[in-house]
Write an enzyme that holds these catalytic residues in place. Structure first.
Site, mmCIF file in Angstrom:
data_model
loop_
_atom_site.group_PDB
_atom_site.id
_atom_site.type_symbol
_atom_site.label_atom_id
_atom_site.label_comp_id
_atom_site.label_asym_id
_atom_site.label_seq_id
_atom_site.Cartn_x
_atom_site.Cartn_y
_atom_site.Cartn_z
ATOM 1 N N ASN A 25 36.808 41.626 34.723
ATOM 2 C CA ASN A 25 38.112 41.110 34.305
ATOM 3 C C ASN A 25 38.349 41.358 32.827
ATOM 4 O OD1 ASN A 25 38.197 40.281 36.896
ATOM 5 N ND2 ASN A 25 37.794 38.120 36.479
ATOM 6 N N ASP B 80 40.613 39.518 31.136
ATOM 7 C CA ASP B 80 41.491 38.399 30.786
ATOM 8 C C ASP B 80 40.895 37.401 29.802
ATOM 9 O OD1 ASP B 80 39.657 36.935 32.362
ATOM 10 O OD2 ASP B 80 40.947 36.992 34.131
ATOM 11 N N HIS C 74 34.744 46.442 32.074
ATOM 12 C CA HIS C 74 35.992 47.220 32.018
ATOM 13 C C HIS C 74 36.773 46.946 30.734
ATOM 14 C CE1 HIS C 74 36.056 47.783 36.685
ATOM 15 N NE2 HIS C 74 35.243 48.617 36.083
ATOM 16 N N CYS D 276 42.980 52.917 18.989
ATOM 17 C CA CYS D 276 43.853 54.065 18.701
ATOM 18 C C CYS D 276 43.282 55.294 19.400
ATOM 19 C CB CYS D 276 43.949 54.301 17.193
ATOM 20 S SG CYS D 276 44.861 55.818 16.826
ATOM 21 N N CYS E 250 47.860 55.474 11.656
ATOM 22 C CA CYS E 250 47.594 56.920 11.511
ATOM 23 C C CYS E 250 48.598 57.757 12.296
ATOM 24 C CB CYS E 250 46.168 57.245 11.965
ATOM 25 S SG CYS E 250 45.986 57.397 13.764
ATOM 26 N N SER F 95 36.024 42.748 45.185
ATOM 27 C CA SER F 95 36.000 43.569 46.397
ATOM 28 C C SER F 95 34.764 44.474 46.388
ATOM 29 C CB SER F 95 37.275 44.402 46.505
ATOM 30 O OG SER F 95 37.428 45.188 45.338
ATOM 31 N N ALA G 264 36.641 30.793 44.909
ATOM 32 C CA ALA G 264 35.622 30.602 43.867
ATOM 33 C C ALA G 264 35.619 29.163 43.356
ATOM 34 C CB ALA G 264 35.882 31.575 42.720
HETATM 35 P P1 OAD Z 1 40.094 43.249 43.742
HETATM 36 O O1 OAD Z 1 41.551 42.929 43.659
HETATM 37 O O2 OAD Z 1 39.701 44.578 44.229
HETATM 38 O O3 OAD Z 1 39.365 42.181 44.669
HETATM 39 C C1 OAD Z 1 39.553 40.802 44.488
HETATM 40 C C2 OAD Z 1 38.616 40.083 45.428
HETATM 41 O O4 OAD Z 1 38.768 38.700 45.192
HETATM 42 C C3 OAD Z 1 38.916 40.312 46.910
HETATM 43 O O5 OAD Z 1 37.704 40.605 47.592
HETATM 44 C C4 OAD Z 1 39.491 38.975 47.388
HETATM 45 O O6 OAD Z 1 39.137 38.679 48.730
HETATM 46 C C5 OAD Z 1 38.834 38.015 46.441
HETATM 47 N N1 OAD Z 1 39.585 36.766 46.159
HETATM 48 C C6 OAD Z 1 40.910 36.535 46.178
HETATM 49 N N2 OAD Z 1 41.185 35.265 45.814
HETATM 50 C C7 OAD Z 1 39.997 34.678 45.541
HETATM 51 C C8 OAD Z 1 39.590 33.384 45.083
HETATM 52 N N3 OAD Z 1 40.493 32.416 44.821
HETATM 53 N N4 OAD Z 1 38.278 33.160 44.910
HETATM 54 C C9 OAD Z 1 37.359 34.133 45.159
HETATM 55 N N5 OAD Z 1 37.677 35.358 45.576
HETATM 56 C C10 OAD Z 1 38.970 35.642 45.760
HETATM 57 O O7 OAD Z 1 39.496 42.932 42.295
HETATM 58 P P2 OAD Z 1 38.148 43.491 41.624
HETATM 59 O O8 OAD Z 1 37.047 43.546 42.598
HETATM 60 O O9 OAD Z 1 37.949 42.712 40.384
HETATM 61 O O10 OAD Z 1 39.668 48.082 37.524
HETATM 62 O O11 OAD Z 1 38.606 44.935 41.257
HETATM 63 C C11 OAD Z 1 37.712 45.746 40.537
HETATM 64 C C12 OAD Z 1 38.482 46.659 39.637
HETATM 65 O O12 OAD Z 1 39.483 47.337 40.394
HETATM 66 C C13 OAD Z 1 39.265 45.966 38.556
HETATM 67 O O13 OAD Z 1 38.483 45.654 37.445
HETATM 68 C C14 OAD Z 1 40.305 46.982 38.222
HETATM 69 C C15 OAD Z 1 40.703 47.345 39.621
HETATM 70 O O14 OAD Z 1 41.282 48.551 39.833
HETATM 71 C C16 OAD Z 1 40.380 48.865 36.688
HETATM 72 O O15 OAD Z 1 41.555 48.674 36.466
HETATM 73 C C17 OAD Z 1 39.577 49.969 36.070
#
Ligand code: OAD
Length: 249
Positions: free
Chosen positions: A103, A105, A120, A128, A153, A192, A235
């Site tokens: 994340n 954030d 990430h 820049c 720059c 995911s 979570a």
């Molecule tokens: P995803 O959006 O791929 O997956 C979010 C996961 O959180 C899913 O498996 C949901 O089932 C789960 N989920 C949803 N609500 C939830 C909750 N309240 N508690 C627990 N789990 C919950 O997000 P990421 O796995 O973080 O990268 O994605 C990985 C990367 O893909 C990100 O960092 C970003 C994205 O493209 C870049 O932008 C480079």
């Protein structure tokens, strides 16, 4: 007596000597920040290959910045939720040694976690694309008329976050590998698990006998591919339940 999945997880956590968490967008959903995938995911509105790739950014930085502004807007009201807070408390108590988060954030740090690897990057800083200078984004007002923001720059600024098609800086990557290799228990929370390098962590961890626990309302590719305990739920709810179980002991 057969242990429930939840009790089994409690036992693993209690027996752990070096536990870390790997977090994804799901942990921040209860803070009002949407995940990327799924029905309400950001990638339904914004095609990542257009808005969040380095090729898309180079082709049309203004277009990517319109997407980044939406991310910055989401952060204005976002506050850490119970899941972030519990992980920070566990770090303080010595139960959790660190977090690898995908994340951008800053909510883990706002909750009080100190050992956080942002694999990430984050929205905190801008970099820049010409001279490499890093600028803190706090207090900056991005004027949609003047997008993209520019460096002194003359180069174009971009958030210090990894876009698709960009390499993860090697120091960040190696810090993750070191954390995974040291861990005897890993909590995968709200991810995911399909994006590099997190998708390779379970295999690396299992090779040295690390135990894996996943907290997610849905089964993921990780659940299907690897030997791990799946705690089904949000979570916030699952970590609150685990924390209560530890407090009762
Ligand atoms: P995803 O959006 O791929 O997956 C979010 C996961 O959180 C899913 O498996 C949901 O089932 C789960 N989920 C949803 N609500 C939830 C909750 N309240 N508690 C627990 N789990 C919950 O997000 P990421 O796995 O973080 O990268 O994605 C990985 C990367 O893909 C990100 O960092 C970003 C994205 O493209 C870049 O932008 C480079």
């Amino acid at each position: 007596m057969q242990l429930s999945v939840f009790d089994h997880a409690i036992q693993l956590i209690r027996d752990s000597r070096h536990m870390i968490a790997v977090t994804g967008a799901g942990i921040s959903v209860d803070s009002g920040i949407p995940a990327f995938r799924g029905d309400t995911g950001l990638w339904n509105t914004y095609d990542p290959s257009v808005y969040a790739s380095i090729e898309g950014f180079r082709e049309n930085p203004r277009r990517s910045w319109e997407f980044f502004l939406e991310l910055y807007d989401q952060l204005i009201d976002a506050r850490p939720n119970a899941a972030h807070t519990i992980l920070a408390e566990w770090e303080q108590k010595g139960l959790l040694q660190g977090i690898i988060t995908q994340n951008i954030d800053d909510l883990h740090q706002q909750a009080g976690s100190h050992h956080v690897i942002e694999v990430h990057g984050s929205l905190r800083n801008l970099i820049c694309t010409t001279c490499g200078q890093i600028i803190h984004s706090r207090g900056m007002i991005f004027d949609s008329v003047d997008l993209p923001p520019m460096c002194r720059c003359g180069g174009i600024l971009k958030p210090e976050a990894v876009l698709f098609g960009e390499s993860i800086p090697s120091t960040w990557y190696f810090a993750c590998l070191e954390a995974i290799r040291k861990a005897d228990t890993i909590l995968f929370i709200g991810t995911s698990g399909i994006v590099h390098p997190v998708n390779e962590f379970p295999e690396i961890a299992l090779r040295h006998g690390c135990r894996l626990i996943e907290i997610n309302p849905d089964a993921t590719v990780l659940t299907r591919l690897y030997d791990m305990i799946h705690l089904q739920g949000f979570a916030n709810d699952v970590l609150t339940r685990l924390a209560e179980a530890f407090n009762e002991q």
